[in-house]
Design a protein around this motif. Sequence first.
Motif, PDB file in Angstrom:
ATOM      1  N   ALA A 108      -7.434  13.939 -15.010  1.00  0.00           N
ATOM      2  CA  ALA A 108      -7.908  13.655 -16.692  1.00  0.00           C
ATOM      3  C   ALA A 108      -8.538  12.169 -16.598  1.00  0.00           C
ATOM      4  CB  ALA A 108      -6.614  13.656 -17.373  1.00  0.00           C
ATOM      5  N   ALA A 124      -3.307  20.959 -16.335  1.00  0.00           N
ATOM      6  CA  ALA A 124      -4.377  20.166 -16.074  1.00  0.00           C
ATOM      7  C   ALA A 124      -3.934  19.330 -14.923  1.00  0.00           C
ATOM      8  CB  ALA A 124      -4.488  19.194 -17.154  1.00  0.00           C
ATOM      9  N   VAL A 135      -9.077  17.139 -18.181  1.00  0.00           N
ATOM     10  CA  VAL A 135      -8.993  16.984 -19.417  1.00  0.00           C
ATOM     11  C   VAL A 135      -9.418  15.553 -19.805  1.00  0.00           C
ATOM     12  CG1 VAL A 135      -7.197  16.175 -21.455  1.00  0.00           C
ATOM     13  CG2 VAL A 135      -6.653  18.225 -19.686  1.00  0.00           C
ATOM     14  N   GLU A 190      -8.619  16.300 -25.546  1.00  0.00           N
ATOM     15  CA  GLU A 190      -7.568  16.155 -25.959  1.00  0.00           C
ATOM     16  C   GLU A 190      -7.209  14.701 -26.232  1.00  0.00           C
ATOM     17  OE1 GLU A 190      -4.573  16.302 -27.763  1.00  0.00           O
ATOM     18  OE2 GLU A 190      -5.014  18.032 -27.105  1.00  0.00           O
TER      19      GLU A 190
END
Length: 346
Positions: free
Chosen positions: A227, A224, A163, A209
């Motif tokens: 990130a 996820a 992400v 996001e």
Amino acid sequence: MRHFGKTLSASLALVTMAGAALAQDDVLYVAGPGGSIEQALRDTVFPAFTEETGLRVEYVAGNSTDTLAKLQAQAGNQQIDVAMIDDGPMAQAVALGFCRDLDLGDIKDDIYDIALFPDGKSVAYGLLGSGIVYNEEYFADQGWDAPTSLEDLTDEKYAGKLVIPPLNNTYGVLTLVQVAKMRGGSETDIEPGFATFTDEIAPNVLAFEPSPGKMTELLQSGQAVVAIWGSSRAKALADTGFPAAFVYPKEGGAVIGTGICPVAGGAEKPEALTFIDRILEPEMQVAIAKTSGLAPVNRKAELAPEFQVGMPYGEEQINQLVTVDWPTINEKRAEWNARWTREVER
């Protein structure tokens, strides 16, 4: 009688205006972030400031974009005395003439150089770094090594598990710039960044996001496992007991300075500078760091080991952070946003 009535009405209006002006003189209007930062300010900075100056603080909570929008709406007649904005939007505020000269006096010698914004009108009161957060438990179960570089984002094993915030988010634009630099580009040559994202990173991305809440949900649910995020966000996630680990990539963690400036074009109260001085004092820096996870910018702010976790604390970690050219980024950002939507998130 009619003339007397008009005179009385005019007199009452003058009294009302004078009263309103007097009320404003007794208040310092500060616009800044909500949440843990606001709570830290209310608990520590506001009481000490009011005791010293006699001015009550009226706080208007909002994110950096909200505060910048307020400054733009009030241009020429600013109601805000002090603005607290992240470094990217702060560079815009300075360029638009919303901040006035800032003389930090002797305390300037105690502030890390990376927190002293080059414009001379604003300064960071807290620091965090952009880096890689990952599910340490999941990585161990898979036998994966911890990520060490932004180059790792291109690894196909992360497909559907990665992400990254979108480009209209600070973490997103910082990552684009850092990836461009990793591949030989820069803020003025962003092509390598777009090429790498489009061809190698985007295919691995589960979601672009922007929401911290949604990012937390994606990581906690296991959808996820890796990130791009900020050090303070990763710390908050780890504090819940989730096995979140955070690393600065070897290319350097891009610094995010939560900035503050005295606003130009309004009352320009001298107490605005006093307020900024108080925020930069070691005691206040420690209180803000404990509550918000923002790293102190004052070298003399000493945190116990348990409060240092998850933030760029001290000379050694501060030196791992790198800066970006925000004026150039802001100039190109609208163009980049349109291109990002068309090419990367297509």
